[in-house]
Design a protein around this motif. Sequence first.
Motif, PDB file in Angstrom:
ATOM      1  N   LEU A 423       0.826  -1.106  -0.006  1.00 58.18           N
ATOM      2  CA  LEU A 423       0.062  -0.118  -0.006  1.00 58.18           C
ATOM      3  C   LEU A 423       0.749   1.259  -0.082  1.00 58.18           C
ATOM      4  O   LEU A 423       0.590   2.182  -0.434  1.00 58.18           O
ATOM      5  CB  LEU A 423      -0.781   0.091   1.337  1.00 58.18           C
ATOM      6  CG  LEU A 423      -2.013  -1.252   1.462  1.00 58.18           C
ATOM      7  CD1 LEU A 423      -2.600  -1.034   2.722  1.00 58.18           C
ATOM      8  CD2 LEU A 423      -2.739  -1.421   0.286  1.00 58.18           C
ATOM      9  N   ALA A 424       1.825   1.219   0.884  1.00 55.52           N
ATOM     10  CA  ALA A 424       2.738   2.352   1.111  1.00 55.52           C
ATOM     11  C   ALA A 424       4.181   2.169   0.638  1.00 55.52           C
ATOM     12  O   ALA A 424       4.637   3.362   0.818  1.00 55.52           O
ATOM     13  CB  ALA A 424       2.439   2.949   2.265  1.00 55.52           C
ATOM     14  N   GLY A 425       4.691   1.258   0.333  1.00 57.70           N
ATOM     15  CA  GLY A 425       5.975   1.217  -0.035  1.00 57.70           C
ATOM     16  C   GLY A 425       6.913   0.836   1.389  1.00 57.70           C
ATOM     17  O   GLY A 425       6.501   1.035   2.265  1.00 57.70           O
ATOM     18  N   PHE A 426       8.263   1.037   0.997  1.00 58.70           N
ATOM     19  CA  PHE A 426       9.267   1.039   2.120  1.00 58.70           C
ATOM     20  C   PHE A 426       8.988   2.198   3.068  1.00 58.70           C
ATOM     21  O   PHE A 426       9.117   2.021   4.095  1.00 58.70           O
ATOM     22  CB  PHE A 426      10.811   0.908   1.315  1.00 58.70           C
ATOM     23  CG  PHE A 426      11.768   0.818   2.329  1.00 58.70           C
ATOM     24  CD1 PHE A 426      11.598  -0.195   3.354  1.00 58.70           C
ATOM     25  CD2 PHE A 426      12.584   1.844   2.638  1.00 58.70           C
ATOM     26  CE1 PHE A 426      12.688  -0.408   4.096  1.00 58.70           C
ATOM     27  CE2 PHE A 426      13.555   1.721   3.438  1.00 58.70           C
ATOM     28  CZ  PHE A 426      13.781   0.623   4.339  1.00 58.70           C
ATOM     29  N   SER A 427       8.714   3.504   2.536  1.00 60.94           N
ATOM     30  CA  SER A 427       8.405   4.429   3.428  1.00 60.94           C
ATOM     31  C   SER A 427       7.407   4.365   4.338  1.00 60.94           C
ATOM     32  O   SER A 427       7.371   4.745   5.459  1.00 60.94           O
ATOM     33  CB  SER A 427       7.982   5.749   2.608  1.00 60.94           C
ATOM     34  OG  SER A 427       9.146   6.245   1.656  1.00 60.94           O
ATOM     35  N   GLY A 428       6.192   3.676   3.842  1.00 66.48           N
ATOM     36  CA  GLY A 428       5.197   3.389   4.652  1.00 66.48           C
ATOM     37  C   GLY A 428       5.726   2.259   5.970  1.00 66.48           C
ATOM     38  O   GLY A 428       5.327   2.411   7.083  1.00 66.48           O
ATOM     39  N   VAL A 429       6.532   1.180   5.778  1.00 71.13           N
ATOM     40  CA  VAL A 429       7.008   0.258   6.497  1.00 71.13           C
ATOM     41  C   VAL A 429       7.766   1.282   7.421  1.00 71.13           C
ATOM     42  O   VAL A 429       7.911   0.773   8.865  1.00 71.13           O
ATOM     43  CB  VAL A 429       7.708  -0.696   5.871  1.00 71.13           C
ATOM     44  CG1 VAL A 429       8.521  -1.730   6.917  1.00 71.13           C
ATOM     45  CG2 VAL A 429       6.777  -1.619   5.088  1.00 71.13           C
ATOM     46  N   MET A 430       8.629   2.064   7.143  1.00 68.90           N
ATOM     47  CA  MET A 430       9.552   2.837   7.943  1.00 68.90           C
ATOM     48  C   MET A 430       8.606   3.685   8.952  1.00 68.90           C
ATOM     49  O   MET A 430       9.077   3.860  10.017  1.00 68.90           O
ATOM     50  CB  MET A 430      10.687   3.550   7.321  1.00 68.90           C
ATOM     51  CG  MET A 430      11.610   2.598   6.344  1.00 68.90           C
ATOM     52  SD  MET A 430      12.237   1.556   7.424  1.00 68.90           S
ATOM     53  CE  MET A 430      12.955   2.183   8.848  1.00 68.90           C
ATOM     54  N   THR A 431       7.585   4.137   8.514  1.00 67.60           N
ATOM     55  CA  THR A 431       6.716   5.104   9.229  1.00 67.60           C
ATOM     56  C   THR A 431       6.217   4.023  10.473  1.00 67.60           C
ATOM     57  O   THR A 431       5.853   4.544  11.775  1.00 67.60           O
ATOM     58  CB  THR A 431       5.501   5.702   8.506  1.00 67.60           C
ATOM     59  OG1 THR A 431       6.218   6.331   7.374  1.00 67.60           O
ATOM     60  CG2 THR A 431       4.474   6.278   9.429  1.00 67.60           C
ATOM     61  N   LEU A 432       5.679   2.870  10.157  1.00 65.87           N
ATOM     62  CA  LEU A 432       5.225   1.803  11.064  1.00 65.87           C
ATOM     63  C   LEU A 432       6.304   1.664  12.159  1.00 65.87           C
ATOM     64  O   LEU A 432       6.009   1.357  13.297  1.00 65.87           O
ATOM     65  CB  LEU A 432       4.826   0.533  10.167  1.00 65.87           C
ATOM     66  CG  LEU A 432       4.428  -0.629  11.149  1.00 65.87           C
ATOM     67  CD1 LEU A 432       2.968  -0.457  11.792  1.00 65.87           C
ATOM     68  CD2 LEU A 432       4.423  -1.951  10.273  1.00 65.87           C
ATOM     69  N   VAL A 433       7.610   1.238  11.541  1.00 61.90           N
ATOM     70  CA  VAL A 433       8.567   1.057  12.507  1.00 61.90           C
ATOM     71  C   VAL A 433       8.806   2.182  13.494  1.00 61.90           C
ATOM     72  O   VAL A 433       9.172   2.009  14.834  1.00 61.90           O
ATOM     73  CB  VAL A 433       9.870   0.667  11.744  1.00 61.90           C
ATOM     74  CG1 VAL A 433      11.187   0.526  12.427  1.00 61.90           C
ATOM     75  CG2 VAL A 433       9.797  -0.489  10.885  1.00 61.90           C
ATOM     76  N   ALA A 434       8.754   3.524  12.796  1.00 69.09           N
ATOM     77  CA  ALA A 434       9.118   4.565  13.775  1.00 69.09           C
ATOM     78  C   ALA A 434       7.834   4.762  14.825  1.00 69.09           C
ATOM     79  O   ALA A 434       8.215   4.906  15.967  1.00 69.09           O
ATOM     80  CB  ALA A 434       9.065   5.911  12.920  1.00 69.09           C
ATOM     81  N   ALA A 435       6.872   4.287  14.368  1.00 66.16           N
ATOM     82  CA  ALA A 435       5.550   4.270  15.409  1.00 66.16           C
ATOM     83  C   ALA A 435       5.849   3.494  16.404  1.00 66.16           C
ATOM     84  O   ALA A 435       5.532   3.480  17.838  1.00 66.16           O
ATOM     85  CB  ALA A 435       4.396   4.205  14.662  1.00 66.16           C
ATOM     86  N   ALA A 436       6.260   2.096  16.102  1.00 65.80           N
ATOM     87  CA  ALA A 436       6.515   1.039  17.196  1.00 65.80           C
ATOM     88  C   ALA A 436       7.795   1.616  17.981  1.00 65.80           C
ATOM     89  O   ALA A 436       7.658   1.418  19.083  1.00 65.80           O
ATOM     90  CB  ALA A 436       6.868   0.052  16.260  1.00 65.80           C
ATOM     91  N   ALA A 437       8.801   2.166  17.466  1.00 66.64           N
ATOM     92  CA  ALA A 437       9.993   2.763  18.227  1.00 66.64           C
ATOM     93  C   ALA A 437       9.207   3.736  19.427  1.00 66.64           C
ATOM     94  O   ALA A 437       9.821   3.969  20.335  1.00 66.64           O
ATOM     95  CB  ALA A 437      10.779   3.442  17.415  1.00 66.64           C
ATOM     96  N   LEU A 438       8.577   4.637  18.909  1.00 75.40           N
ATOM     97  CA  LEU A 438       8.029   5.674  20.013  1.00 75.40           C
ATOM     98  C   LEU A 438       7.093   4.963  20.844  1.00 75.40           C
ATOM     99  O   LEU A 438       6.999   5.630  22.078  1.00 75.40           O
ATOM    100  CB  LEU A 438       7.088   6.673  19.136  1.00 75.40           C
ATOM    101  CG  LEU A 438       8.039   7.600  18.190  1.00 75.40           C
ATOM    102  CD1 LEU A 438       7.093   8.657  17.317  1.00 75.40           C
ATOM    103  CD2 LEU A 438       9.002   8.403  18.827  1.00 75.40           C
ATOM    104  N   ILE A 439       6.321   3.993  20.636  1.00 76.19           N
ATOM    105  CA  ILE A 439       5.388   3.440  21.737  1.00 76.19           C
ATOM    106  C   ILE A 439       6.747   2.584  22.633  1.00 76.19           C
ATOM    107  O   ILE A 439       6.510   2.624  23.859  1.00 76.19           O
ATOM    108  CB  ILE A 439       4.952   1.967  21.088  1.00 76.19           C
ATOM    109  CG1 ILE A 439       3.559   2.620  20.304  1.00 76.19           C
ATOM    110  CG2 ILE A 439       4.189   1.055  21.981  1.00 76.19           C
ATOM    111  CD1 ILE A 439       2.664   1.835  19.418  1.00 76.19           C
TER     112      ILE A 439
END
Length: 453
Positions: A423-439
């Motif tokens: 849906l969002a490519g590698f940038s979308g995955v990195m956004t998800l990873v950033a959200a997990a890191a902030l959690i």
Amino acid sequence: MSAAADARDARIRLACCLGMLAVGVNGTAIMAALPTMRADLALGPEEMTWAVNSYLLMSAACIILGGKASDWMGAQRVALVGLLLFGVASAAIAAATGPGLLLAGRAVQGLGAALAVPATLSCIGQAADLSRRATALSAWAGALMLGFSLGPLVGGALTHAIGWRSVFGCTAVALIAAAILLLTARTGEETPASRRPSQIDAGGFLLLAVLMVSVILTLNGLARVAQAPIHVALPFAAAAAASILFVRVERRSADPFVDLAQVRRSPLFLRAAAIGAVTMFCILSTLLYFNVDAQGTTGLQLSPIGAGLMLLPLSVGLFASSRLAPRVVRRLGPASALGSALIVVAVACAVIAAAAHHRSEETLCAGLFLFGAGLAVPYATAPRLALSALPPEAAGQSSGLINACTFLGGSFGVTSGAILYPLAGFSGVMTLVAAAALIGATLARSLPRAGAR
């Protein structure tokens, strides 16, 4: 201690460290090999995800059992079985001609890891005398971390130069060599521990396995929930039923598979284990989808070895920072050290996403180094914090629970990335990873402050 006993113990330490080096390398080398394997074995998107998840889920489901088995049957016996299982499964994968044998082999690798990891740790602790135990345990952990760090480069280089099958062939040779070395070090004097239970909580083990698999299947089904809602509804119902039954069974068991009451009494254990899961979520999803994107026609169009070399800064940051992590935690305290490190990871995700989008390889290398350096602090620290939160007599179960949470976190990362990448490519995955890191950084705020050990 006699010279013969010294030599035997040295062989045990070498076998355990070699085994963990091979397990660590294989755990991340497959990420570099998967894009090539996908074309060669005609893997669909789900099959590629399960090539990672079958290993992670089997490890998560069985690693508590592996720790208990080491106590019941003797650590050397269990370590030998685990190393051989992993090696034979690796050889089977190297010979695979389709998805079936690949997925079955990965599941058996996961079982082998679930037995070998806790058992080799126990072996190496028992083999070293008290004055050298800390050094021996550090060597074991260092071998696992070194393998994990070098895996992307080793996997990329072998896939490029010889082919992806060589990744698993080399793993098989190393694991079987470690098993033979361990076998030659056995004296035949090892006896089962006196802590052998009157019965095994098979119900708790099976329900926990069903729960883990059902949760991942539910998440996996979200990608096509509009077209096939049954793929979400059925595993979700199974997960809900398994969770309710698991709690009931464990509460009534005289010797539960997981002592839920003890875990609930320790918020520190729960938070540290959750941070460990976040850490593996971040690293595995990043490694997998970086390789898929970088080796794809719409990404950087790198060869497997090119992708492995591009990930070298991440490996350097991960390994180097993990060695410094204890000093950083002592100076800043767990809350500040882990919270700050995970914020660095979130910032690095933004740098990586922007650099990948603009094809800036220099900036990408800097972002990957930051990512590895930041992630190493919680990776090295969270398990120790979790272990310190429960009584020493529960160390075996605690270690198993921590590793189960870590493997399950990695499986969540891989599955979530599989939904988001199309849906969002590698940038979308990195956004998800950033959200997990902030959690994870938010969870770290409740950890002990400076001065706590």
